[in-house]
Design a protein around this motif. Structure first.
Motif, PDB file in Angstrom:
ATOM      1  N   ASP A  78       0.807  -1.217   0.000  1.00 55.80           N
ATOM      2  CA  ASP A  78       0.000   0.000   0.000  1.00 55.80           C
ATOM      3  C   ASP A  78       0.845   1.274   0.000  1.00 55.80           C
ATOM      4  O   ASP A  78       0.319   2.379  -0.067  1.00 55.80           O
ATOM      5  CB  ASP A  78      -0.969   0.008   1.179  1.00 55.80           C
ATOM      6  N   GLU A  79       2.164   1.129   0.040  1.00 62.00           N
ATOM      7  CA  GLU A  79       3.056   2.287  -0.037  1.00 62.00           C
ATOM      8  C   GLU A  79       3.102   2.797  -1.471  1.00 62.00           C
ATOM      9  O   GLU A  79       2.788   2.062  -2.407  1.00 62.00           O
ATOM     10  CB  GLU A  79       4.466   1.898   0.415  1.00 62.00           C
ATOM     11  N   PRO A  80       3.507   4.057  -1.680  1.00 60.75           N
ATOM     12  CA  PRO A  80       3.615   4.580  -3.050  1.00 60.75           C
ATOM     13  C   PRO A  80       4.589   3.741  -3.876  1.00 60.75           C
ATOM     14  O   PRO A  80       5.548   3.180  -3.350  1.00 60.75           O
ATOM     15  CB  PRO A  80       4.164   5.994  -2.852  1.00 60.75           C
TER      16      PRO A  80
ATOM     17  N   ALA B 282       7.695   3.467 -11.288  1.00 61.08           N
ATOM     18  CA  ALA B 282       7.122   4.622 -11.975  1.00 61.08           C
ATOM     19  C   ALA B 282       7.764   4.809 -13.344  1.00 61.08           C
ATOM     20  O   ALA B 282       7.069   5.028 -14.344  1.00 61.08           O
ATOM     21  CB  ALA B 282       7.294   5.882 -11.127  1.00 61.08           C
TER      22      ALA B 282
ATOM     23  N   LYS C  30       5.665   4.278 -16.754  1.00 56.48           N
ATOM     24  CA  LYS C  30       5.503   5.387 -17.701  1.00 56.48           C
ATOM     25  C   LYS C  30       5.815   4.920 -19.119  1.00 56.48           C
ATOM     26  O   LYS C  30       5.093   5.233 -20.064  1.00 56.48           O
ATOM     27  CB  LYS C  30       6.431   6.550 -17.338  1.00 56.48           C
TER      28      LYS C  30
ATOM     29  N   ASP D   7      -0.820   6.859 -14.119  1.00 55.00           N
ATOM     30  CA  ASP D   7      -1.359   7.336 -12.845  1.00 55.00           C
ATOM     31  C   ASP D   7      -0.242   7.339 -11.804  1.00 55.00           C
ATOM     32  O   ASP D   7       0.155   6.275 -11.312  1.00 55.00           O
ATOM     33  CB  ASP D   7      -2.506   6.438 -12.381  1.00 55.00           C
ATOM     34  N   PRO D   8       0.283   8.521 -11.452  1.00 57.83           N
ATOM     35  CA  PRO D   8       1.402   8.587 -10.506  1.00 57.83           C
ATOM     36  C   PRO D   8       1.015   8.305  -9.061  1.00 57.83           C
ATOM     37  O   PRO D   8       1.885   8.250  -8.194  1.00 57.83           O
ATOM     38  CB  PRO D   8       1.895  10.028 -10.657  1.00 57.83           C
ATOM     39  N   THR D   9      -0.269   8.108  -8.782  1.00 60.36           N
ATOM     40  CA  THR D   9      -0.710   7.893  -7.404  1.00 60.36           C
ATOM     41  C   THR D   9      -0.860   6.421  -7.033  1.00 60.36           C
ATOM     42  O   THR D   9      -1.300   6.116  -5.929  1.00 60.36           O
ATOM     43  CB  THR D   9      -2.055   8.616  -7.150  1.00 60.36           C
ATOM     44  N   LEU D  10      -0.496   5.516  -7.919  1.00 66.89           N
ATOM     45  CA  LEU D  10      -0.659   4.088  -7.644  1.00 66.89           C
ATOM     46  C   LEU D  10       0.250   3.623  -6.514  1.00 66.89           C
ATOM     47  O   LEU D  10       1.355   4.145  -6.327  1.00 66.89           O
ATOM     48  CB  LEU D  10      -0.347   3.257  -8.893  1.00 66.89           C
ATOM     49  N   SER D  11      -0.213   2.631  -5.791  1.00 67.91           N
ATOM     50  CA  SER D  11       0.607   2.005  -4.750  1.00 67.91           C
ATOM     51  C   SER D  11       1.567   1.017  -5.410  1.00 67.91           C
ATOM     52  O   SER D  11       1.453   0.731  -6.612  1.00 67.91           O
ATOM     53  CB  SER D  11      -0.284   1.248  -3.760  1.00 67.91           C
ATOM     54  N   LYS D  12       2.475   0.484  -4.626  1.00 65.37           N
ATOM     55  CA  LYS D  12       3.412  -0.523  -5.147  1.00 65.37           C
ATOM     56  C   LYS D  12       2.663  -1.711  -5.741  1.00 65.37           C
ATOM     57  O   LYS D  12       2.992  -2.192  -6.817  1.00 65.37           O
ATOM     58  CB  LYS D  12       4.337  -1.031  -4.036  1.00 65.37           C
TER      59      LYS D  12
ATOM     60  N   GLU E 118      -0.563  -1.881  -6.751  1.00 70.79           N
ATOM     61  CA  GLU E 118      -1.340  -1.493  -7.937  1.00 70.79           C
ATOM     62  C   GLU E 118      -0.442  -1.312  -9.146  1.00 70.79           C
ATOM     63  O   GLU E 118      -0.781  -1.737 -10.251  1.00 70.79           O
ATOM     64  CB  GLU E 118      -2.108  -0.194  -7.659  1.00 70.79           C
TER      65      GLU E 118
END
Length: 73
Positions: A28-30, A36, A40, A51-56, A58
């Motif tokens: 659940d951490e970034p 990333a 990308k 989506d830059p807000t995904l967790s590890k 996700e």
């Protein structure tokens, strides 16, 4: 001289790569910088919005899906 301990995992203990994403303690951490960056690239190739807000966790799931879609698996 005493032997140095090795850092090899036990044969019966799964490594992090073998553990299901949903069981990751830090899932659940970034997402990491490496995730990333790779995500990308995959998003650009698949013409999908990044989506830059995904967790590890996700990010890992999306990477797996996009690898299949882009033929990188």
């Amino acid at each position: 001289m005493p032997e140095r301990p090795t850092n090899t995992p036990k044969k019966d203990a799964p490594g992090n790569a073998d553990k299901p994403v949903d069981e990751w303690v830090t899932g659940d951490e970034p997402m990491t910088g490496a995730q990333a960056s790779y995500l990308k690239t995959l998003c650009q190739e698949a013409n999908v919005e990044f989506d830059p807000t995904l967790s590890k966790a996700e990010a890992s799931k999306q990477i797996d899906a996009l690898q299949v879609e882009t033929g990188r698996s």
